[in-house]
Design a protein around this motif. Structure first.
Motif, mmCIF file in Angstrom:
data_model
loop_
_atom_site.group_PDB
_atom_site.id
_atom_site.type_symbol
_atom_site.label_atom_id
_atom_site.label_comp_id
_atom_site.label_asym_id
_atom_site.label_seq_id
_atom_site.Cartn_x
_atom_site.Cartn_y
_atom_site.Cartn_z
ATOM 1 N N ASP A 77 1.826 -0.054 -2.752
ATOM 2 C CA ASP A 77 2.397 -1.006 -2.175
ATOM 3 C C ASP A 77 2.172 -2.525 -2.807
ATOM 4 O O ASP A 77 2.330 -3.386 -2.183
ATOM 5 C CB ASP A 77 1.482 -1.255 -0.632
ATOM 6 C CG ASP A 77 0.043 -1.525 -0.781
ATOM 7 O OD1 ASP A 77 -0.262 -1.745 -1.762
ATOM 8 O OD2 ASP A 77 -0.665 -1.523 0.215
ATOM 9 N N GLY A 78 1.413 -2.494 -3.985
ATOM 10 C CA GLY A 78 1.422 -3.467 -4.906
ATOM 11 C C GLY A 78 0.161 -4.301 -4.694
ATOM 12 O O GLY A 78 -0.153 -5.378 -5.453
ATOM 13 N N LEU A 79 -0.830 -3.773 -3.954
ATOM 14 C CA LEU A 79 -2.266 -4.112 -4.049
ATOM 15 C C LEU A 79 -3.135 -3.861 -5.231
ATOM 16 O O LEU A 79 -3.172 -2.614 -5.581
ATOM 17 C CB LEU A 79 -2.760 -3.761 -2.681
ATOM 18 C CG LEU A 79 -4.503 -4.022 -2.798
ATOM 19 C CD1 LEU A 79 -4.791 -5.546 -2.244
ATOM 20 C CD2 LEU A 79 -5.235 -3.123 -1.599
ATOM 21 N N VAL A 80 -3.455 -4.831 -5.919
ATOM 22 C CA VAL A 80 -4.271 -4.694 -7.185
ATOM 23 C C VAL A 80 -5.495 -4.588 -6.835
ATOM 24 O O VAL A 80 -6.546 -5.460 -6.156
ATOM 25 C CB VAL A 80 -4.159 -6.017 -8.089
ATOM 26 C CG1 VAL A 80 -4.979 -6.030 -9.212
ATOM 27 C CG2 VAL A 80 -2.527 -6.179 -8.503
ATOM 28 N N LEU A 81 -6.268 -3.214 -7.417
ATOM 29 C CA LEU A 81 -7.350 -2.886 -7.091
ATOM 30 C C LEU A 81 -8.442 -3.515 -7.998
ATOM 31 O O LEU A 81 -9.675 -3.810 -7.883
ATOM 32 C CB LEU A 81 -7.565 -1.346 -7.108
ATOM 33 C CG LEU A 81 -6.904 -0.708 -5.811
ATOM 34 C CD1 LEU A 81 -7.154 0.814 -6.084
ATOM 35 C CD2 LEU A 81 -7.099 -1.340 -4.520
#
Length: 269
Positions: A77-81
């Motif tokens: 979903d594009g969330l950078v970890l």
């Protein structure tokens, strides 16, 4: 006894997609068979996240993937970890090393692609791969604190190979220097390499490297070939890459990933 494969990590360009950057129906169907067999699947690529998310969606992937050679771990979903970036001084020195006739520098930072040379023949291909429009005429200096990747672009492959060796020697352990294609020289943070990247993905999925298989086609895939239990090179890969792999499949133009999954991955599950 060899542990069964529980995680498959695939490179994208020259591996998962065809030369026109498209996904074949055969590869999409093969990825579905991987999931049906209970094997998790992920992606790792020199691409920025925005060039990978549509592929993750097309394949129905739900877990973390590795952008910028695994330096940036991101959700579909594009969330950078997490993200590994070049130190500003290293980025400045690398940019200076790329500044010579016959080479065009590109810079990726803050989710954007900064380019020079509006007539570079590689621009259309990178637009498709990165899923971004380049920004021209920007001053690179203010961006050096945020560099995810620098790229030296040249269709003089021998020149780029020479610059690769010189840059690796000059930057030492302060950067990862490797060609992702014969015409692209990528410079990323030290841990933004596919060996550390595949290890980070294995940790994120809770799987030991002894249960990981990888697919690739270029020299920047060699570090993950060394770390994973099973590696498959595409048929058109350079000889050194094919020699380093556990197995060799058909070429990416011949649905090499589907071939690898059928002949090597599913039997190892």
């Amino acid at each position: 006894m060899t542990p069964p494969i529980r995680l498959l990590v695939s490179d994208i360009d020259g591996t998962l997609v065809r030369n026109d950057k498209s996904l074949s129906e055969g590869v999409v169907a093969a990825a579905a068979r991987v999931r049906e067999a209970g094997i998790m699947m992920s992606l790792i690529s020199a691409r920025p996240p925005c060039g990978m998310l549509w592929i993750a969606e097309s394949l129905g992937l739900e877990g973390p993937i590795g952008a910028f050679n695994g330096g940036t771990i991101v959700m579909p979903d594009g969330l950078v970890l997490s993200a590994e970036r070049l130190a500003p001084a290293t980025a400045a020195r690398a940019l200076a090393l790329l500044g010579r006739p016959g080479v065009t520098p590109w810079l990726f930072a803050r989710g954007r692609w900064y380019a020079r040379d509006r007539d570079n023949p590689n621009l259309p291909r990178e637009r498709r791969a990165a899923n971004l429009e380049p920004i021209f005429d920007a001053d690179f200096a203010p961006l050096l604190e945020h560099v995810d990747k620098l790229v030296g672009v040249s269709d003089d492959h021998a020149l780029l190979a020479m610059i690769e060796a010189e840059t690796r020697a000059a930057l030492g352990e302060s950067a990862n220097v490797a060609r992702s294609q014969p015409y692209y020289l990528d410079i990323t943070a030290p841990r933004a390499n596919k060996g550390d990247g595949v290890a980070a993905l294995a940790t994120a999925y809770g799987v030991p490297l002894s249960a990981v298989a990888v697919l690739g086609d270029q020299r920047n895939d060699l570090p993950m070939f060394k770390r994973a239990a099973l590696s498959v090179a595409m048929g058109q890969a350079p000889e050194a890459v094919r020699a380093a792999a556990t197995h060799v499949a058909r070429s990416n133009e011949e649905d090499g990933v589907a071939d690898a999954i059928a002949r090597f991955i599913l039997p190892a599950a």
